[in-house]
Design an enzyme around this catalytic site. Structure first.
Site, PDB file in Angstrom:
ATOM      1  N   GLN A 198       5.333  -9.308 -21.212  1.00 28.84           N
ATOM      2  CA  GLN A 198       4.348  -8.253 -20.960  1.00 28.84           C
ATOM      3  C   GLN A 198       3.316  -8.795 -19.960  1.00 28.84           C
ATOM      4  O   GLN A 198       2.704  -9.845 -20.178  1.00 28.84           O
ATOM      5  CB  GLN A 198       3.701  -7.878 -22.291  1.00 28.84           C
ATOM      6  CG  GLN A 198       2.644  -6.808 -22.226  1.00 28.84           C
ATOM      7  CD  GLN A 198       3.213  -5.383 -22.224  1.00 28.84           C
ATOM      8  OE1 GLN A 198       4.414  -5.185 -22.464  1.00 28.84           O
ATOM      9  NE2 GLN A 198       2.366  -4.413 -21.953  1.00 28.84           N
ATOM     10  N   TYR A 221       3.282  -1.736 -33.727  1.00 29.93           N
ATOM     11  CA  TYR A 221       2.460  -1.429 -32.553  1.00 29.93           C
ATOM     12  C   TYR A 221       0.961  -1.609 -32.841  1.00 29.93           C
ATOM     13  O   TYR A 221       0.557  -2.706 -33.218  1.00 29.93           O
ATOM     14  CB  TYR A 221       2.838   0.004 -32.203  1.00 29.93           C
ATOM     15  CG  TYR A 221       2.733   0.456 -30.784  1.00 29.93           C
ATOM     16  CD1 TYR A 221       3.049  -0.350 -29.710  1.00 29.93           C
ATOM     17  CD2 TYR A 221       2.324   1.759 -30.521  1.00 29.93           C
ATOM     18  CE1 TYR A 221       2.967   0.133 -28.422  1.00 29.93           C
ATOM     19  CE2 TYR A 221       2.251   2.252 -29.233  1.00 29.93           C
ATOM     20  CZ  TYR A 221       2.560   1.427 -28.188  1.00 29.93           C
ATOM     21  OH  TYR A 221       2.480   1.926 -26.918  1.00 29.93           O
ATOM     22  N   ASP A 249      -3.738  -1.781 -17.862  1.00 33.11           N
ATOM     23  CA  ASP A 249      -2.898  -2.973 -17.675  1.00 33.11           C
ATOM     24  C   ASP A 249      -3.195  -3.587 -16.310  1.00 33.11           C
ATOM     25  O   ASP A 249      -3.341  -4.806 -16.171  1.00 33.11           O
ATOM     26  CB  ASP A 249      -1.405  -2.613 -17.732  1.00 33.11           C
ATOM     27  CG  ASP A 249      -0.987  -2.072 -19.089  1.00 33.11           C
ATOM     28  OD1 ASP A 249      -1.550  -1.051 -19.514  1.00 33.11           O
ATOM     29  OD2 ASP A 249      -0.099  -2.666 -19.730  1.00 33.11           O
ATOM     30  N   GLU A 298       4.305  -8.571 -26.093  1.00 27.13           N
ATOM     31  CA  GLU A 298       3.300  -7.505 -26.047  1.00 27.13           C
ATOM     32  C   GLU A 298       2.347  -7.634 -27.247  1.00 27.13           C
ATOM     33  O   GLU A 298       1.143  -7.510 -27.103  1.00 27.13           O
ATOM     34  CB  GLU A 298       4.043  -6.170 -26.067  1.00 27.13           C
ATOM     35  CG  GLU A 298       3.204  -4.957 -25.761  1.00 27.13           C
ATOM     36  CD  GLU A 298       4.028  -3.667 -25.832  1.00 27.13           C
ATOM     37  OE1 GLU A 298       5.229  -3.729 -26.201  1.00 27.13           O
ATOM     38  OE2 GLU A 298       3.467  -2.596 -25.544  1.00 27.13           O
ATOM     39  N   ASP A 358      -2.400   3.572 -29.056  1.00 27.19           N
ATOM     40  CA  ASP A 358      -1.744   4.859 -29.295  1.00 27.19           C
ATOM     41  C   ASP A 358      -1.554   5.279 -30.756  1.00 27.19           C
ATOM     42  O   ASP A 358      -1.960   6.362 -31.145  1.00 27.19           O
ATOM     43  CB  ASP A 358      -0.373   4.874 -28.607  1.00 27.19           C
ATOM     44  CG  ASP A 358      -0.461   4.445 -27.145  1.00 27.19           C
ATOM     45  OD1 ASP A 358      -1.572   4.157 -26.655  1.00 27.19           O
ATOM     46  OD2 ASP A 358       0.584   4.393 -26.494  1.00 27.19           O
TER      47      ASP A 358
END
Ligand code: 2M8
Length: 478
Positions: A443, A384, A51, A428, A191
């Site tokens: 984000q 996600y 990030d 995000e 992830d």
């Protein structure tokens, strides 16, 4: 801006662009902690490694000194092995703000390789976007003073970047395959991608103490985050890594989750290309240059060996089973990200990119690549990395298309991405069919890539396979 049925786009109006850039700068300002930036206001109250690299790319267009500071802060916590930790924990964040937090990772500090603490770090790492970011800071530096400072920054950061890449090319690739081995889905940055499903399913989770799902408190729907079963596995893997005292050699011997991650490896290749340019700028010895070029070449060869002619994508490899992971995700475009593709391979990848598996899917709200193909097993549009569209992934694809001299396609990705964010927010990630913003609001890396899209000029030299931009330093340039 409107998108017609066949997805052709009209660029945003100048005042909309200026407004968007101002808002993006505001998001970064709001998450700014002085010398580093929170990945998100509430969900991610610490400094995350990749990030920070993206954030530095965005900040470079506002203040090159502050952008350099972002990377300097991160690299101040580099491990003695060269590893850059995936999280540097904010000592001032309330202990109940994020799990697993500093206390859970305090053991990492016991490793002889760990940096001085506090602040504590995790003992994992994330994709190495940092050299790309450092080079972008140099490109963005405008006047003579800023250039001199950016040059001094490159001098300081170069040896650190070299050690980081050396760690990845050696400790994380003992086989010399050109592919980086990751120990945890968190290291991939993607992830809960279905890429890891089979390997995770094969892991027998032992006894775990009860733990809180703090992340669920920050999203409107738990379906947007990994499941409890996923989290059990994440925490079990952390426990095993802690048991191995965060020691790489022990992890390679004992750990059940060892994956050759093609996206991570491709980012390393692209970062090695950027590091080579930095090596030139700082007058590094020829030996360094030969080493870096060798890593990049080995990486490209390694990725080439992971090509799946059936799926027309590049596939991760499970080191434990020796088998490829047959999953259709955005990571499959790894050879595009690494660059230096043969014409035929580029053509094949772009066909997959345009197909109903990715941007050609008729149900998409915007023709942007979903993180997982809607046509594949494991796709879930709200969850996600299992389907939503991620602006930061689009930035990587955009940059890679530029490097591949696919200028029209790159321009289209940029325009549509800006349209998506202008219409929604700095979320995000986004539900691919409805366009609904998901995950954390505001984000940081979403704001950062918007700034780069709006304030970075078209790369010069894209046709030559290099990535070098003109300079744009403030919002007035819009
Ligand atoms: C996400 O990962 C963290 C764990 O590292 C989490 O879910 O708590 C991922 O999207 C990762 O790629 C990203 O760096 C991080 C912070 O934005 O969030």
């Amino acid at each position: 801006m409107t998108i017609t049925k066949n997805h052709s786009v009209v660029d945003l109006a100048p005042d909309t662009k200026a407004h968007l850039a101002t808002q993006a700068a505001q998001v970064l300002r709001q998450n700014d902690m002085g010398s580093w930036t929170k990945a998100a206001p509430d969900l991610y109250p610490h400094q995350w490694s990749w990030d920070s690299a993206f954030i530095a790319i965005g900040l470079a267009h506002l203040d090159t000194r502050r952008a350099a500071k972002e990377l300097r802060t991160l690299f101040a916590h580099q491990w003695k092995t060269g590893k850059v930790p995936h999280i540097v924990f904010n000592p001032d964040a309330p202990p109940d703000s994020y799990f697993p937090g500093a206390a859970h990772w305090a053991c990492a500090a016991a490793s002889p390789d760990a940096p001085f603490s506090p602040p504590y770090t995790s003992c994992l790492c994330q994709p190495p976007v940092h050299a790309i970011a450092a080079h972008r800071i140099w490109e963005a530096a405008g006047d003579e003073g800023a250039r001199a400072e950016a040059h001094a920054f490159l001098h300081d950061i170069y040896p650190k970047l070299l050690t980081w890449h050396r760690y990845l090319a050696t400790v994380r690739d003992p086989e010399g395959s050109g592919l980086v081995t990751i120990y945890h889905p968190w290291e991939s940055g993607t992830d809960n991608s279905p890429r890891w499903d089979d390997a995770l399913a094969a892991i027998e989770v032992g006894r775990l103490a009860q733990y809180p799902r703090r992340d669920l408190g920050y999203v409107s729907d738990p379906a947007e985050r990994p499941t409890n079963a996923d989290y059990d596995r994440y925490l079990w893997l952390v426990k095993l890594i802690k048991r191995a005292s965060c020691n790489d050699a022990s992890i390679h011997e004992t750990h059940p989750f060892l994956m050759k991650d093609v996206l991570f490896s491709a980012i390393l290749v692209a970062a090695n290309d950027a590091l080579l340019e930095i090596a030139d700028l700082v007058g590094a010895p020829d030996g360094d240059r030969a080493l870096i070029a060798g890593w990049a070449e080995r990486g490209r060869k390694g990725l080439d060996a992971c090509w799946d002619a059936d799926l027309q994508l590049c596939l991760d490899q499970n080191v434990r089973t020796g088998r490829p992971i047959r999953s259709s995700t955005v990571a499959g475009f790894a050879p595009l990200i690494s660059g230096g593709l043969a014409e035929e391979r580029l053509k094949e990848l772009l066909q997959t990119f345009d197909s109903p598996d990715f941007t050609g899917n008729a149900r998409l709200r915007w023709p942007l690549p979903p993180s997982t193909s809607p046509e594949s097993r494991g796709f879930y549009p709200r969850s996600y990395w299992r389907g939503p569209v991620w602006p930061v992934a689009n930035w990587l694809v955009w940059r890679s298309l530029l490097r591949a001299a696919e200028l029209d396609r790159a321009a289209e990705i940029r325009r549509v991405s800006l349209d998506q964010i202008a219409e929604s927010s700095f979320a995000e990630y986004f539900e691919p069919f409805s366009g609904e913003p998901l995950g954390s609001p505001d984000q940081s890396w979403t704001a950062a890539v918007v700034l780069d899209w709006l304030l970075g000029e078209s790369p010069k030299g894209a046709r030559a396979g290099t990535f070098s931009t003109g300079r744009a330093t403030d919002l007035d340039l819009l």
